[in-house]
Design a protein around this motif. Structure first.
Motif, mmCIF file in Angstrom:
data_model
loop_
_atom_site.group_PDB
_atom_site.id
_atom_site.type_symbol
_atom_site.label_atom_id
_atom_site.label_comp_id
_atom_site.label_asym_id
_atom_site.label_seq_id
_atom_site.Cartn_x
_atom_site.Cartn_y
_atom_site.Cartn_z
ATOM 1 N N SER A 193 1.503 92.060 -44.859
ATOM 2 C CA SER A 193 2.905 92.133 -44.491
ATOM 3 C C SER A 193 3.210 93.449 -43.777
ATOM 4 N N ASN A 194 2.588 94.493 -44.251
ATOM 5 C CA ASN A 194 2.736 95.822 -43.652
ATOM 6 C C ASN A 194 1.362 96.470 -43.575
ATOM 7 N N LYS A 195 1.156 97.239 -42.510
ATOM 8 C CA LYS A 195 -0.117 97.930 -42.337
ATOM 9 C C LYS A 195 0.146 99.275 -41.699
ATOM 10 N N VAL A 196 -0.342 100.324 -42.362
ATOM 11 C CA VAL A 196 -0.280 101.657 -41.790
ATOM 12 C C VAL A 196 -1.707 102.071 -41.474
ATOM 13 N N THR A 197 -1.939 102.519 -40.259
ATOM 14 C CA THR A 197 -3.285 102.893 -39.866
ATOM 15 C C THR A 197 -3.249 104.185 -39.072
ATOM 16 N N GLU A 198 -4.365 104.847 -39.054
ATOM 17 C CA GLU A 198 -4.460 106.080 -38.278
ATOM 18 C C GLU A 198 -4.799 105.767 -36.827
ATOM 19 N N LYS A 199 -4.278 106.579 -35.967
ATOM 20 C CA LYS A 199 -4.574 106.441 -34.546
ATOM 21 C C LYS A 199 -6.081 106.441 -34.327
ATOM 22 N N GLY A 200 -6.533 105.472 -33.517
ATOM 23 C CA GLY A 200 -7.951 105.375 -33.207
ATOM 24 C C GLY A 200 -8.703 104.374 -34.070
ATOM 25 N N LYS A 201 -8.101 103.938 -35.174
ATOM 26 C CA LYS A 201 -8.749 102.949 -36.032
ATOM 27 C C LYS A 201 -8.519 101.545 -35.494
ATOM 28 N N ASP A 202 -9.398 100.623 -35.893
ATOM 29 C CA ASP A 202 -9.223 99.213 -35.554
ATOM 30 C C ASP A 202 -8.453 98.508 -36.672
ATOM 31 N N VAL A 203 -7.659 97.510 -36.303
ATOM 32 C CA VAL A 203 -6.946 96.718 -37.311
ATOM 33 C C VAL A 203 -7.105 95.232 -37.003
ATOM 34 N N GLU A 204 -7.051 94.442 -38.068
ATOM 35 C CA GLU A 204 -7.075 92.986 -37.926
ATOM 36 C C GLU A 204 -5.862 92.400 -38.622
ATOM 37 N N LEU A 205 -5.158 91.551 -37.915
ATOM 38 C CA LEU A 205 -3.989 90.874 -38.447
ATOM 39 C C LEU A 205 -4.306 89.383 -38.530
ATOM 40 N N ARG A 206 -3.904 88.777 -39.645
ATOM 41 C CA ARG A 206 -4.292 87.394 -39.889
ATOM 42 C C ARG A 206 -3.087 86.467 -39.859
ATOM 43 N N CYS A 207 -3.315 85.263 -39.358
ATOM 44 C CA CYS A 207 -2.261 84.242 -39.336
ATOM 45 C C CYS A 207 -2.832 82.912 -39.799
ATOM 46 N N ASP A 208 -2.190 82.344 -40.824
ATOM 47 C CA ASP A 208 -2.514 80.993 -41.289
ATOM 48 C C ASP A 208 -1.406 80.055 -40.833
ATOM 49 N N PRO A 209 -1.665 79.203 -39.862
ATOM 50 C CA PRO A 209 -0.594 78.334 -39.366
ATOM 51 C C PRO A 209 -0.321 77.183 -40.324
ATOM 52 N N ILE A 210 0.708 76.434 -40.023
ATOM 53 C CA ILE A 210 0.994 75.237 -40.792
ATOM 54 C C ILE A 210 -0.126 74.232 -40.561
ATOM 55 N N SER A 211 -0.592 73.639 -41.642
ATOM 56 C CA SER A 211 -1.702 72.700 -41.556
ATOM 57 C C SER A 211 -1.400 71.583 -40.564
ATOM 58 N N GLY A 212 -2.344 71.349 -39.657
ATOM 59 C CA GLY A 212 -2.192 70.271 -38.684
ATOM 60 C C GLY A 212 -1.543 70.692 -37.377
ATOM 61 N N HIS A 213 -0.972 71.879 -37.353
ATOM 62 C CA HIS A 213 -0.372 72.352 -36.098
ATOM 63 C C HIS A 213 -1.467 72.706 -35.102
ATOM 64 N N THR A 214 -1.312 72.182 -33.879
ATOM 65 C CA THR A 214 -2.360 72.378 -32.880
ATOM 66 C C THR A 214 -2.157 73.640 -32.054
ATOM 67 N N ALA A 215 -0.950 74.130 -31.979
ATOM 68 C CA ALA A 215 -0.670 75.301 -31.150
ATOM 69 C C ALA A 215 -0.386 76.514 -32.029
ATOM 70 N N LEU A 216 -0.869 77.659 -31.580
ATOM 71 C CA LEU A 216 -0.648 78.909 -32.313
ATOM 72 C C LEU A 216 -0.354 80.010 -31.308
ATOM 73 N N TYR A 217 0.640 80.806 -31.615
ATOM 74 C CA TYR A 217 1.120 81.851 -30.703
ATOM 75 C C TYR A 217 1.169 83.188 -31.444
ATOM 76 N N TRP A 218 0.904 84.245 -30.702
ATOM 77 C CA TRP A 218 1.134 85.608 -31.186
ATOM 78 C C TRP A 218 2.172 86.271 -30.276
ATOM 79 N N TYR A 219 3.136 86.936 -30.911
ATOM 80 C CA TYR A 219 4.150 87.717 -30.203
ATOM 81 C C TYR A 219 4.199 89.115 -30.811
ATOM 82 N N ARG A 220 4.681 90.058 -30.020
ATOM 83 C CA ARG A 220 4.874 91.419 -30.489
ATOM 84 C C ARG A 220 6.347 91.777 -30.341
ATOM 85 N N GLN A 221 6.900 92.382 -31.365
ATOM 86 C CA GLN A 221 8.303 92.786 -31.353
ATOM 87 C C GLN A 221 8.371 94.277 -31.643
ATOM 88 N N SER A 222 8.626 95.045 -30.601
ATOM 89 C CA SER A 222 8.792 96.483 -30.775
ATOM 90 C C SER A 222 10.187 96.765 -31.290
#
Lengths: 116, 115
Positions: free
Chosen positions: A9-38
């Motif tokens: 839900s929240n992730k704090v990381t240091e500059k220069g580190k790699d991060v992975e964000l996970r998304c589990d879509p609704i079962s059976g949904h064929t389309a998946l989107y990622w958006y960024r909100q600054s």
């Protein structure tokens, strides 16, 4: 699950580190989107997966960003060598693409990424 | 490229009153779809209402209705009998494809409902 699930839900990381964000879509949904909100901004499209088709990566802001979707279900957004400008809420959505009308996109609650 | 503009960063309304949120867009397409999404503090985007561009009739969902002016490329949201639970960020969005594609969002309007 009943809805789109994102972790963490929240992730704090240091500059220069790699991060992975996970998304589990609704079962059976064929389309998946990622958006960024600054902070205080609208949603910026990042990437779109539809079934077995090649993903639409046209919104990825740099080659430090990548995403994959395994088995047509779970997706991981990876940000390498994080920068402070990567700080934002990353939202995932899924939809069941069918018919002649865009299906409703169901959103997760997002991951708030803070790069310090 | 398609753009969506929301010119009201903030709006406020008294409980039980009516408020209208503005949205304009720019596109060269003739067939497209417009949406209003609500984002409460939980961050989860919730679809409020949607409109097909080829339909002249304005969409309505309970207390929510739109005024779709295709020639003017305007798509405003009217909330009647405002409730405290309507307080949220509202985003106008556009897509031109039925097969699933990106939504283009406006910058959002923060709605406050005063008791």
């Amino acid at each position: 699950g009943a809805g789109v699930s994102q972790s963490p839900s929240n992730k704090v990381t240091e500059k220069g580190k790699d991060v992975e964000l996970r998304c589990d879509p609704i079962s059976g949904h064929t389309a998946l989107y990622w958006y960024r909100q600054s902070l205080g901004q609208g949603l910026e499209f990042l990437i779109y997966f539809q079934g077995n088709s090649a993903p639409d990566k046209s919104g990825l802001p740099s080659d430090r960003f990548s995403a994959e979707r395994t088995g047509g279900s779970v997706s991981t957004l990876t940000i390498q060598r994080t920068q402070q400008e990567d700080s934002a809420v990353y939202l995932c959505a899924s939809s069941l693409v069918q018919g002649a009308f865009p299906a409703e996109a169901f959103f997760g609650q997002g991951t708030r990424l803070t790069v310090v | 490229a398609q753009t969506v503009t929301q010119s009201q960063p903030e709006m406020s309304v008294q409980e039980a009153e009516t408020v209208t949120l503005s949205c304009t867009y720019d596109t060269s397409e003739s067939d497209y779809y417009l949406f209003w999404y609500k984002q409460p503090p939980s961050r989860q985007m919730i679809l409020v209402i949607r409109q097909e561009a080829y339909k002249q009739q304005n969409a309505t969902e309970n207390r929510f209705s739109v005024n779709f002016q295709k020639a003017a490329k305007s798509f405003s949201l009217k909330i009647s009998d405002s409730q405290l639970g309507d307080a949220a960020m509202y985003f106008c969005a556009y897509t031109k494809e039925t097969s699933g594609s990106r939504l283009t969002f406006g910058e959002g309007t923060q709605l406050t409902v005063n008791p």
